[in-house]
Design a protein around this motif. Structure first.
Motif, PDB file in Angstrom:
ATOM      1  N   GLU A   1       8.572 -13.762  -1.715  1.00 46.31           N
ATOM      2  CA  GLU A   1       8.850 -13.097  -3.001  1.00 46.31           C
ATOM      3  C   GLU A   1       8.247 -13.881  -4.163  1.00 46.31           C
ATOM      4  OE1 GLU A   1      10.010 -10.214  -3.497  1.00 46.31           O
ATOM      5  OE2 GLU A   1      11.025  -9.661  -1.632  1.00 46.31           O
ATOM      6  N   LEU A   2       8.365 -15.199  -4.128  1.00 42.57           N
ATOM      7  CA  LEU A   2       7.787 -16.030  -5.180  1.00 42.57           C
ATOM      8  C   LEU A   2       6.268 -15.919  -5.168  1.00 42.57           C
ATOM      9  CD1 LEU A   2       8.212 -18.122  -7.418  1.00 42.57           C
ATOM     10  CD2 LEU A   2       8.103 -19.913  -5.657  1.00 42.57           C
TER      11      LEU A   2
ATOM     12  N   THR B   1       3.792 -21.833   6.290  1.00 38.94           N
ATOM     13  CA  THR B   1       4.722 -22.187   5.212  1.00 38.94           C
ATOM     14  C   THR B   1       4.875 -21.082   4.175  1.00 38.94           C
ATOM     15  OG1 THR B   1       2.949 -23.266   3.956  1.00 38.94           O
ATOM     16  CG2 THR B   1       4.221 -24.654   5.458  1.00 38.94           C
ATOM     17  N   PHE B   2       3.849 -20.251   3.979  1.00 40.47           N
ATOM     18  CA  PHE B   2       3.882 -19.244   2.920  1.00 40.47           C
ATOM     19  C   PHE B   2       4.983 -18.214   3.138  1.00 40.47           C
ATOM     20  CE2 PHE B   2      -0.600 -20.569   3.435  1.00 40.47           C
ATOM     21  CZ  PHE B   2      -0.805 -21.148   2.197  1.00 40.47           C
TER      22      PHE B   2
ATOM     23  N   GLY C   1      -4.969 -11.446   7.044  1.00 43.10           N
ATOM     24  CA  GLY C   1      -4.064 -12.250   6.223  1.00 43.10           C
ATOM     25  C   GLY C   1      -3.814 -11.622   4.874  1.00 43.10           C
ATOM     26  N   CYS C   2      -3.162 -10.470   4.874  1.00 45.37           N
ATOM     27  CA  CYS C   2      -3.001  -9.724   3.611  1.00 45.37           C
ATOM     28  C   CYS C   2      -1.972 -10.345   2.680  1.00 45.37           C
ATOM     29  CB  CYS C   2      -2.626  -8.273   3.896  1.00 45.37           C
ATOM     30  SG  CYS C   2      -0.959  -8.022   4.534  1.00 45.37           S
ATOM     31  N   GLY C   3      -1.149 -11.293   3.171  1.00 42.40           N
ATOM     32  CA  GLY C   3      -0.105 -11.848   2.317  1.00 42.40           C
ATOM     33  C   GLY C   3       0.828 -10.754   1.844  1.00 42.40           C
ATOM     34  N   THR C   4       1.045 -10.689   0.550  1.00 41.31           N
ATOM     35  CA  THR C   4       1.932  -9.666  -0.010  1.00 41.31           C
ATOM     36  C   THR C   4       1.167  -8.450  -0.529  1.00 41.31           C
ATOM     37  OG1 THR C   4       1.932 -10.684  -2.208  1.00 41.31           O
ATOM     38  CG2 THR C   4       3.627 -11.431  -0.652  1.00 41.31           C
ATOM     39  N   GLY C   5      -0.141  -8.394  -0.238  1.00 41.42           N
ATOM     40  CA  GLY C   5      -0.930  -7.220  -0.606  1.00 41.42           C
ATOM     41  C   GLY C   5      -1.739  -7.368  -1.874  1.00 41.42           C
TER      42      GLY C   5
ATOM     43  N   ALA D   1       6.569  -7.773   4.955  1.00 43.43           N
ATOM     44  CA  ALA D   1       7.579  -6.856   4.409  1.00 43.43           C
ATOM     45  C   ALA D   1       7.329  -6.596   2.929  1.00 43.43           C
ATOM     46  CB  ALA D   1       8.971  -7.440   4.620  1.00 43.43           C
ATOM     47  N   VAL D   2       6.965  -7.628   2.190  1.00 40.44           N
ATOM     48  CA  VAL D   2       6.663  -7.446   0.767  1.00 40.44           C
ATOM     49  C   VAL D   2       5.400  -6.604   0.614  1.00 40.44           C
ATOM     50  CG1 VAL D   2       6.130  -8.601  -1.415  1.00 40.44           C
ATOM     51  CG2 VAL D   2       7.810  -9.610   0.142  1.00 40.44           C
ATOM     52  N   ALA D   3       4.400  -6.856   1.466  1.00 40.83           N
ATOM     53  CA  ALA D   3       3.172  -6.064   1.405  1.00 40.83           C
ATOM     54  C   ALA D   3       3.462  -4.591   1.651  1.00 40.83           C
ATOM     55  CB  ALA D   3       2.166  -6.585   2.423  1.00 40.83           C
TER      56      ALA D   3
END
Length: 267
Positions: A20-21, A14-15, A53-57, A81-83
């Motif tokens: 971006e949020l 879901t994340f 699982g770096c998420g957005t960094g 992509a954000v990371a």
């Protein structure tokens, strides 16, 4: 697949829909946590780090800033992509889009395996064993957990329980946040593997103050809120916004407990 496994699989994707949020709203890990991690794991310039699982960094950037050569594995393409955007100043940090369970380990082992918040989403049958396989002897497995604990604007969190019980019927009745000292230190899984030495814990309490809009934003990055039907989520958030605005002047403080758990690979 068990019901618990199926629910984990459903929620962990879901994340990516709020990348971006997530990057904008989630709290920042304390800098002292990374200083302690670097000291414990001996992470200097050129240290090889695998991040799960770096998420957005959020954790990747502090590691890359220290000169670590980070290979990050992230399930969501939008999060990755954000990371990559956040890591642009450090080209030695790379992000692969894959589930850690399926990602092939490289031949050269890592000095550290790090997972900030994401470790709980990885298959329990895989995460510790595969982390050990990724490490050199003496390398460090480091996980960061985020606990929501008692503190901050306590009256708001007590009152908000009513809305969760109304809109999310599975919410335990009378649920209350526990003080930081009551949160158990979970070492059982690592101990049971027999692959690591002593498990150590370091804890970092942190208060974050939010405006109404900021708090609704951070809630909207939690999987259990994202997974709600849109109309239910909208009603829940509207009730919480009214509570913050009417009783707390449009601003509340939330207490987090960030916990760094480390263990050194045996052998």
């Amino acid at each position: 697949m068990s019901a618990a496994d199926a629910e984990r699989e459903r929620l962990r994707v879901t994340f990516d829909g709020v990348a971006e949020l997530y990057d904008r709203a989630r709290p920042v890990y304390p800098e002292r946590l990374f200083a302690d991690l670097a000291e414990v794991a001996g992470l200097g310039r050129g240290a090889r780090v695998l991040e799960i699982g770096c998420g957005t960094g959020r954790a990747t950037v502090p590691l890359a800033r220290r000169g670590c050569a980070v290979t990050a594995v992230e399930l969501g393409a939008d999060m990755a992509a954000v990371a990559r955007r956040n890591l642009a100043p450090w080209p030695e940090a790379r992000v692969a889009v894959a589930a850690f369970e399926d990602w092939p380990l490289p031949a050269e082992p890592f000095d550290a395996v790090v997972s900030a918040t994401a470790f709980a989403w990885v298959d329990p049958a895989v995460r510790v064993v595969k982390s050990a396989a990724a490490l050199r002897p003496g390398g460090v497995l480091a996980t960061v957990a985020t606990h929501h604990v008692k503190g901050g604007t306590e009256e708001f969190f007590r009152a908000s329980q009513e809305f969760y019980e109304r809109f999310i019927p599975a919410t335990p009745r009378g649920l209350r946040l526990e003080p930081a000292d009551a949160i158990p230190r979970d070492r059982a899984e690592i101990d049971a593997s027999g692959l690591f030495g002593e498990v150590e814990f370091r804890r970092y309490p942190c208060d974050v103050t939010y405006t109404t809009a900021e708090y609704l934003d951070v809630l909207s990055t939690y999987s259990n809120h994202i997974a709600l039907a849109p109309e239910v989520r909208a009603e829940l958030l509207a009730c919480l916004a009214g509570l913050i605005d009417d009783r707390h002047g449009g601003r509340i403080t939330k207490r987090y407990l960030f916990e760094l758990r480390t263990a050194r690979r045996a052998g």
